[in-house]
Design a protein around this motif. Structure first.
Motif, PDB file in Angstrom:
ATOM      1  N   ARG A  94      15.182   8.757   0.563  1.00  0.00           N
ATOM      2  CA  ARG A  94      16.387   9.327   0.481  1.00  0.00           C
ATOM      3  C   ARG A  94      17.306   8.635   1.418  1.00  0.00           C
ATOM      4  O   ARG A  94      18.596   8.523   1.231  1.00  0.00           O
ATOM      5  CB  ARG A  94      16.337  10.835   0.783  1.00  0.00           C
ATOM      6  CG  ARG A  94      17.733  11.543   0.693  1.00  0.00           C
ATOM      7  CD  ARG A  94      17.451  12.833   0.417  1.00  0.00           C
ATOM      8  NE  ARG A  94      17.068  13.265  -1.218  1.00  0.00           N
ATOM      9  CZ  ARG A  94      16.857  14.400  -1.638  1.00  0.00           C
ATOM     10  NH1 ARG A  94      16.859  15.544  -1.131  1.00  0.00           N
ATOM     11  NH2 ARG A  94      16.538  14.436  -3.011  1.00  0.00           N
ATOM     12  N   LEU A  95      16.772   8.144   2.523  1.00  0.00           N
ATOM     13  CA  LEU A  95      17.654   7.547   3.647  1.00  0.00           C
ATOM     14  C   LEU A  95      17.748   6.010   3.430  1.00  0.00           C
ATOM     15  O   LEU A  95      18.356   5.281   4.258  1.00  0.00           O
ATOM     16  CB  LEU A  95      17.097   7.864   4.867  1.00  0.00           C
ATOM     17  CG  LEU A  95      17.040   9.058   5.516  1.00  0.00           C
ATOM     18  CD1 LEU A  95      16.368   9.257   6.815  1.00  0.00           C
ATOM     19  CD2 LEU A  95      18.564   9.530   5.724  1.00  0.00           C
ATOM     20  N   GLY A  96      17.015   5.399   2.350  1.00  0.00           N
ATOM     21  CA  GLY A  96      16.946   4.100   2.145  1.00  0.00           C
ATOM     22  C   GLY A  96      15.918   3.451   3.212  1.00  0.00           C
ATOM     23  O   GLY A  96      15.973   1.945   3.370  1.00  0.00           O
ATOM     24  N   ALA A  97      15.241   3.960   4.203  1.00  0.00           N
ATOM     25  CA  ALA A  97      14.360   3.608   4.838  1.00  0.00           C
ATOM     26  C   ALA A  97      12.788   3.396   4.192  1.00  0.00           C
ATOM     27  O   ALA A  97      12.651   3.646   3.031  1.00  0.00           O
ATOM     28  CB  ALA A  97      14.056   4.785   5.916  1.00  0.00           C
ATOM     29  N   VAL A  98      11.934   2.828   5.052  1.00  0.00           N
ATOM     30  CA  VAL A  98      10.615   2.308   4.139  1.00  0.00           C
ATOM     31  C   VAL A  98       9.572   3.073   4.784  1.00  0.00           C
ATOM     32  O   VAL A  98       9.332   3.327   5.760  1.00  0.00           O
ATOM     33  CB  VAL A  98      10.551   0.819   4.747  1.00  0.00           C
ATOM     34  CG1 VAL A  98       9.188   0.467   3.996  1.00  0.00           C
ATOM     35  CG2 VAL A  98      11.665   0.059   4.403  1.00  0.00           C
ATOM     36  N   TYR A  99       8.974   3.622   3.914  1.00  0.00           N
ATOM     37  CA  TYR A  99       7.878   4.739   3.940  1.00  0.00           C
ATOM     38  C   TYR A  99       6.476   3.643   4.281  1.00  0.00           C
ATOM     39  O   TYR A  99       6.075   2.801   3.477  1.00  0.00           O
ATOM     40  CB  TYR A  99       7.645   5.417   2.942  1.00  0.00           C
ATOM     41  CG  TYR A  99       6.417   6.324   2.776  1.00  0.00           C
ATOM     42  CD1 TYR A  99       5.981   7.205   3.721  1.00  0.00           C
ATOM     43  CD2 TYR A  99       5.380   6.157   1.608  1.00  0.00           C
ATOM     44  CE1 TYR A  99       4.797   8.125   3.485  1.00  0.00           C
ATOM     45  CE2 TYR A  99       4.433   7.067   1.591  1.00  0.00           C
ATOM     46  CZ  TYR A  99       4.172   7.942   2.471  1.00  0.00           C
ATOM     47  OH  TYR A  99       3.254   9.055   2.324  1.00  0.00           O
ATOM     48  N   VAL A 100       5.748   3.795   5.468  1.00  0.00           N
ATOM     49  CA  VAL A 100       4.787   3.182   5.878  1.00  0.00           C
ATOM     50  C   VAL A 100       3.453   3.989   6.083  1.00  0.00           C
ATOM     51  O   VAL A 100       3.087   4.226   7.137  1.00  0.00           O
ATOM     52  CB  VAL A 100       5.024   2.207   6.900  1.00  0.00           C
ATOM     53  CG1 VAL A 100       3.832   1.199   7.401  1.00  0.00           C
ATOM     54  CG2 VAL A 100       6.208   1.394   6.840  1.00  0.00           C
ATOM     55  N   PRO A 101       2.471   4.242   4.993  1.00  0.00           N
ATOM     56  CA  PRO A 101       1.450   5.374   5.274  1.00  0.00           C
ATOM     57  C   PRO A 101       0.437   4.268   5.618  1.00  0.00           C
ATOM     58  O   PRO A 101       0.299   3.495   5.209  1.00  0.00           O
ATOM     59  CB  PRO A 101       1.788   5.839   3.946  1.00  0.00           C
ATOM     60  CG  PRO A 101       2.046   4.758   2.786  1.00  0.00           C
ATOM     61  CD  PRO A 101       3.015   4.177   3.511  1.00  0.00           C
ATOM     62  N   THR A 102      -0.408   5.211   6.276  1.00  0.00           N
ATOM     63  CA  THR A 102      -1.870   4.495   6.881  1.00  0.00           C
ATOM     64  C   THR A 102      -2.673   5.408   6.105  1.00  0.00           C
ATOM     65  O   THR A 102      -2.702   6.366   5.481  1.00  0.00           O
ATOM     66  CB  THR A 102      -2.079   4.569   8.226  1.00  0.00           C
ATOM     67  OG1 THR A 102      -2.110   6.134   8.493  1.00  0.00           O
ATOM     68  CG2 THR A 102      -0.806   4.125   9.131  1.00  0.00           C
ATOM     69  N   ASN A 103      -4.043   4.850   5.807  1.00  0.00           N
ATOM     70  CA  ASN A 103      -5.025   5.498   5.563  1.00  0.00           C
ATOM     71  C   ASN A 103      -5.748   6.426   6.829  1.00  0.00           C
ATOM     72  O   ASN A 103      -5.986   5.819   7.718  1.00  0.00           O
ATOM     73  CB  ASN A 103      -6.182   4.540   4.938  1.00  0.00           C
ATOM     74  CG  ASN A 103      -7.461   5.403   4.206  1.00  0.00           C
ATOM     75  OD1 ASN A 103      -8.277   6.352   4.851  1.00  0.00           O
ATOM     76  ND2 ASN A 103      -7.717   5.271   3.012  1.00  0.00           N
ATOM     77  N   TYR A 104      -5.662   7.653   6.773  1.00  0.00           N
ATOM     78  CA  TYR A 104      -5.848   8.557   7.963  1.00  0.00           C
ATOM     79  C   TYR A 104      -7.308   8.234   8.257  1.00  0.00           C
ATOM     80  O   TYR A 104      -7.607   8.513   9.804  1.00  0.00           O
ATOM     81  CB  TYR A 104      -5.799   9.876   7.580  1.00  0.00           C
ATOM     82  CG  TYR A 104      -6.918  10.549   6.663  1.00  0.00           C
ATOM     83  CD1 TYR A 104      -8.050  11.108   7.269  1.00  0.00           C
ATOM     84  CD2 TYR A 104      -6.697  10.532   5.208  1.00  0.00           C
ATOM     85  CE1 TYR A 104      -9.079  11.686   6.355  1.00  0.00           C
ATOM     86  CE2 TYR A 104      -7.528  11.141   4.574  1.00  0.00           C
ATOM     87  CZ  TYR A 104      -8.764  11.510   5.163  1.00  0.00           C
ATOM     88  OH  TYR A 104      -9.576  12.295   4.166  1.00  0.00           O
ATOM     89  N   ARG A 105      -8.258   7.785   7.834  1.00  0.00           N
ATOM     90  CA  ARG A 105      -9.609   7.306   8.072  1.00  0.00           C
ATOM     91  C   ARG A 105      -9.680   6.274   9.087  1.00  0.00           C
ATOM     92  O   ARG A 105     -10.631   5.890   9.395  1.00  0.00           O
ATOM     93  CB  ARG A 105     -10.596   6.994   7.031  1.00  0.00           C
ATOM     94  CG  ARG A 105     -10.690   8.570   6.021  1.00  0.00           C
ATOM     95  CD  ARG A 105     -11.829   8.312   5.058  1.00  0.00           C
ATOM     96  NE  ARG A 105     -11.710   9.326   4.183  1.00  0.00           N
ATOM     97  CZ  ARG A 105     -11.430   9.372   3.068  1.00  0.00           C
ATOM     98  NH1 ARG A 105     -10.540   8.613   2.494  1.00  0.00           N
ATOM     99  NH2 ARG A 105     -11.652  10.594   2.235  1.00  0.00           N
ATOM    100  N   GLN A 106      -8.657   5.522   8.988  1.00  0.00           N
ATOM    101  CA  GLN A 106      -8.629   4.173  10.049  1.00  0.00           C
ATOM    102  C   GLN A 106      -8.615   4.523  11.303  1.00  0.00           C
ATOM    103  O   GLN A 106      -8.294   5.692  11.800  1.00  0.00           O
ATOM    104  CB  GLN A 106      -7.629   3.405   9.809  1.00  0.00           C
ATOM    105  CG  GLN A 106      -7.556   2.628   8.345  1.00  0.00           C
ATOM    106  CD  GLN A 106      -6.322   1.873   7.672  1.00  0.00           C
ATOM    107  OE1 GLN A 106      -5.129   2.489   7.797  1.00  0.00           O
ATOM    108  NE2 GLN A 106      -6.479   0.664   7.505  1.00  0.00           N
ATOM    109  N   THR A 107      -9.189   4.000  12.284  1.00  0.00           N
ATOM    110  CA  THR A 107      -9.335   3.897  13.528  1.00  0.00           C
ATOM    111  C   THR A 107      -7.759   3.799  14.291  1.00  0.00           C
ATOM    112  O   THR A 107      -6.903   3.256  13.839  1.00  0.00           O
ATOM    113  CB  THR A 107     -10.254   2.758  14.435  1.00  0.00           C
ATOM    114  OG1 THR A 107      -9.609   1.457  14.266  1.00  0.00           O
ATOM    115  CG2 THR A 107     -11.615   2.790  13.752  1.00  0.00           C
TER     116      THR A 107
END
Length: 543
Positions: A94-107
């Motif tokens: 909505r803000l034109g920002a960039v979504y950067v998800p991680t895989n939660y199992r990562q260290t």
């Protein structure tokens, strides 16, 4: 890296920027059309489309007003599946920002690397991961702020911020086709993860194509159950559900419980879900599957890795004709091939095309190329290369990786395979998985398929190890079916008439459990590492 054309366009038209719909408009549209219908559910909690839209605007307002997040800024999200994570994706859009998800199992260290690599300005982190927040804040490029999902010392509460900004009506920021919306980190099975840049225009095509080729007829009456991490393929799948106005149901806890999944399928009359082969395998082999009501399921979509034929047959016998397979890397956002439900066959007849991952998706073209970039004839194995509107914009700030990934307008997948006369693709394996024994190329996928036809074998991984006489020889790592024990001589005898002698693994190792990546995939790198740690790769180890 962009696929935009430059210079003067045909017909004398001047080149211009291409305005496209912001992906968050999917929520806006659904809120207008289906305001009081359920958009999202988790346990006993329910959110209507109007409430979902309102919370997204509130989250966007908080990010913008309190922290100054705007167009192009990256926001890192470390969380297991929850409503706040799903909302954060659309708040970024909505803000034109960039979504950067991680895989939660990562260290924590791995996530800190993603924080640095993405240049994230902010972080939204679930309270269950204080170590990850700390690692990011201590990194070489720390975020300006961290927001906590739940109550945590490392930052203010996401829900409190949303509550303080409820009622703010935030418009979707105007975007152009090549404006980034999502950094989709590759799994990094052959090195450090890279941020594949997904854009608003590209993802609009992907969503449309998913609805066209994977789930035709999906709409507001449909219900989708989330059984995989929203950070990757499942997140794309749920974006498609929002576009269709379908209801999304999250598992009520982090623990994956097949019996609970089947209960939710029955109670919600679930019509589709996105999975990976390992999840399908666990679901159909669980005792609860024998009595589960799966009659509402229309599409059980699996991707991320090919499904072995033995597992495919078992799933078809349990679930009926609802399996849909697709092949598509993060860089092409799950958008290369499709094998529809009607082309999954439980019997090995002439129509079965055993081993195929399907045909080209609408708008996508596949070429099988040699190392020089020449197209190979049908039936000949080479690198799978693709082109089309689903191909990503390139890797973020990684010109070397981009130079290797693209050639003459084709994206190089790094996977090996061939096309048959009907245009169906057969994946042989990763180029990095192939090994050479006595001068012959060996493709582990073929051997693994044969091993898994044995009734006592649940999982298998084959790869090459150094050999003084042959250069490399194959080692097969096996996991037995529950309650079974495997004699490696029995497997060797089983394989002998089914494979050419030079393809037969020279050694066998049996493990109680196969090591898997954070994405639930069997990766040769992890399997090899496990054997090394246990001292099972020595010359006299194994069978």
């Amino acid at each position: 890296m962009s696929h935009s054309s430059g210079g003067e366009l045909k017909g004398g038209l001047a080149p211009q920027s291409v305005r496209v719909s912001n992906l968050a408009h999917f929520v806006t549209r659904a809120s207008r059309r289906h305001g009081e219908r359920t958009a999202l559910a988790c346990g006993k909690a329910r959110w209507t489309w109007r409430e979902f839209d309102s919370r997204i605007s509130a989250a966007a307002a908080a990010l913008h007003d309190v922290y100054g997040i705007g167009k192009g800024d990256r926001v890192l999200v470390q969380s297991h599946n929850c409503n706040q994570m799903f909302e954060a994706m659309f708040a970024c859009f909505r803000l034109g920002a960039v979504y950067v998800p991680t895989n939660y199992r990562q260290t924590p260290e791995e996530v800190a690397f993603l924080c640095e690599a993405s240049g994230a300005r902010g972080m939204i982190c679930h309270a269950n991961f204080p170590g990850h927040a700390a690692a990011c804040l201590a990194s070489k490029a720390p975020p300006d702020f961290v927001i906590a999902i739940g109550e945590a010392e490392f930052g203010p509460s996401y829900d409190r911020l949303v509550g303080e900004h409820l009622g703010r009506d935030i418009a979707n920021v105007p975007v152009e086709r090549d404006d980034p919306c999502w950094f989709f980190f590759t799994s990094g099975t052959t090195g450090r993860p890279k941020a594949a840049v997904l854009t608003h225009g590209q993802m609009a095509f992907v969503v449309t194509n998913h609805l066209c080729d994977l789930m035709p007829g999906t709409g507001p009456a449909d219900v989708s159950l989330v059984v995989a991490p929203l950070s990757h393929g499942a997140g794309v799948h749920q974006l498609v559900q929002v576009a269709a106005g379908a209801t999304t149901v999250l598992l009520p806890s982090e623990r994956f419980d097949p019996a609970e999944v089947w209960d939710l399928v029955a109670s919600w009359k679930v019509t589709n879900m996105f999975t990976v082969p390992t999840i399908v395998k666990r679901l159909v082999e669980h005792p609860s599957a024998r009595t589960a009501d799966t009659s509402s399921l229309r599409y059980v979509i699996y991707a991320g890795a090919p499904m072995y034929r033995a597992d495919q047959k078992r799933a078809l016998q349990t679930l009926g004709p609802c399996l849909v397979q697709y092949f598509g890397l993060g860089e092409v956002t799950g958008n290369i091939t499709v094998l529809p439900a009607g082309e999954h066959h439980a019997e090995d007849g002439d129509d079965a095309r055993i081993g195929t991952c399907g045909f080209e998706r609408t708008g996508i073209e596949i070429a099988i190329q040699n190392e020089e970039g020449d197209d190979l004839p049908l039936g000949e194995t080479g690198e799978i290369c693709v082109t089309g509107p689903a191909v990503f914009a390139g890797y973020y700030q990684n010109p070397d990786a981009n130079a290797k990934a693209f050639r003459n307008g084709w994206f190089r997948t790094g996977d090996l395979g061939h096309l048959d006369e009907g245009g169906y693709l057969f994946i042989t394996g990763r180029a990095s998985d192939m090994y050479i024994s006595g001068g012959s190329n060996i493709y582990p996928r073929e051997i693994e398929e044969k091993i898994l036809a044995h009734p006592k074998v649940s999982e298998a991984a084959v790869f090459g190890i150094p050999d003084p006489d042959w250069g490399e020889v194959g080692i097969a790592v096996l996991v037995p079916m529950g309650g079974e024990s495997i004699e490696t001589a029995e497997i060797a005898e089983f394989l002998a008439p089914k494979l050419s002698r030079y393809k037969l693994p020279k050694r066998f190792v049996v493990l109680d459990e196969m090591p898997k990546s954070a994405y639930g995939k069997i990766t040769k790198k992890l399997v090899r590492q496990t054997l090394e740690e246990r001292g099972l790769l020595g010359a006299d180890a194994g069978a």
